[in-house]
Scaffold this active site. Structure first.
Site, PDB file in Angstrom:
ATOM      1  CG  HIS A   1      -0.251   0.508   2.471  1.00  0.00           C
ATOM      2  ND1 HIS A   1      -0.268   1.831   2.859  1.00  0.00           N
ATOM      3  CD2 HIS A   1       0.472  -0.157   3.411  1.00  0.00           C
ATOM      4  CE1 HIS A   1       0.402   1.968   3.976  1.00  0.00           C
ATOM      5  NE2 HIS A   1       0.875   0.785   4.347  1.00  0.00           N
ATOM      6  CB  CYS A   2       1.409   4.169  -1.670  1.00  0.00           C
ATOM      7  SG  CYS A   2       0.253   4.134  -3.063  1.00  0.00           S
ATOM      8  CB  ALA A   3      -1.052   8.122   0.122  1.00  0.00           C
TER       9      ALA A   3
END
Length: 326
Positions: A90-92
């Site tokens: 995941h990232c933002a």
């Protein structure tokens, strides 16, 4: 926008955004055991207490170096899958950084192009879109054949050097001396050179064809704006930095002249901010030798060292009587 999506295929590999971490039930339903975070934000450690967790601090900007993290991220993902668990990257937003990492993994694992990997990922998460800089890094990673150690790969080292030159140029400065990459001090991946470039005055070899920088010749246009013909010939050879240029290039000047290290004749010039060739094209950085000061000498093919040299009459004949000790 979905919070969590499974990468198409038989892998228990998932992609999501920051808010996915608070959906404990969804993570449990997917069997998530490993989480890889690709962002530069303070993270609540309590969110990861029951997971194997790894963080890569990175911003979603074109000049961020994610390429250096590809091998370690691939290893983390593979170890999580091999352990029988599910892996969340995941990232933002689950759009650019995390998509880049998953594309790198799919490229390496399935031996496919980054564009094919992205197409596969978009089947589950259509809005995935690595930024332009990340896509170029994925393409370079694929061109390098997805090595386990990118740091020792010549193509990666050259890419780092080009980034340093571009950064220095944007700041209006010459690259720091220790950052300049002198190509003849590194092993070349290509075959033997086709020809040498020699100082016309003293015949000192200055470069070989391996270190030439190719550039496109511009087409001239007529007053109506239509291309008329392609400009012929260039008055300079453009080169990579070479070790004999070190005393000049490490002075920290933006531009200057290049002298033959043997006879001190002015043989060329350089400009870190770029130089326009006589054909009309710009070359950045511009490191050049003037064709009027240089002779192009064709290299001899392997095994042809003695071609054209007359051998003494005794060579190739058996010694006559009394000649054995001569």
């Amino acid at each position: 926008m979905s919070l969590l999506d499974k990468v198409p295929g038989d892998l228990r590999l998932y992609i999501g955004g920051l808010f996915t971490l608070r959906r404990k039930a969804a993570l449990q339903d997917c069997g998530i055991t490993h989480i890889l975070s690709i962002l530069r934000l303070p993270l609540d450690k309590e969110l990861f207490e029951s997971y194997v967790h790894e963080v890569v601090e990175a911003d979603d900007v074109d000049d961020e170096n994610l390429l250096e993290h590809f091998p370690a991220c691939n290893k983390f993902i593979q170890e999580g899958l091999d352990a029988g668990g599910g892996v969340l990257v995941h990232c933002a937003m689950g759009k650019s950084r995390s998509a880049t990492i998953i594309c790198a993994y799919l490229t390496q694992r399935n031996n496919i192009s980054p564009h094919d990997a992205l197409s596969q990922l978009r089947e589950a998460r259509p809005f995935c879109e690595p930024n332009d800089g990340f896509m170029k890094q994925l393409e370079l990673y694929h061109a390098m054949c997805t090595p386990e150690n990118v740091d020792e790969t010549p193509a990666y080292q050259r890419w780092l050097y080009e980034r340093e030159v571009e950064l220095s140029r944007a700041c209006g400065q010459a690259p720091e001396a220790e950052k300049i990459r002198f190509e003849d001090e590194h092993e070349k991946e290509s075959s033997a050179a086709d020809f040498e470039l020699r100082c016309r005055k003293c015949r000192r070899a200055l470069a070989t064809s391996q270190y030439l920088v190719n550039h496109k010749k511009r087409k001239e246009t007529n007053p109506g704006g239509q291309a008329s013909r392609q400009t012929d010939g260039c008055s300079h050879y453009f080169l990579d930095p070479l070790s004999w240029m070190r005393p000049e290039l490490e002075q920290g000047k933006l531009d200057g002249r290049l002298e033959c290290p043997k006879c001190k004749t002015n043989v060329g010039k350089y400009a870190w901010q770029g130089m326009q060739c006589s054909c009309g094209d710009w070359v950045v950085p511009g490191i050049s030798l003037a064709k009027g000061k240089i002779d192009e000498v064709k290299s001899r093919p392997p095994g042809a060292v003695n071609l054209g040299i007359r051998m003494p009459p005794s060579m190739g004949r058996k010694p006559g009587p009394g000649q054995q000790n001569l």
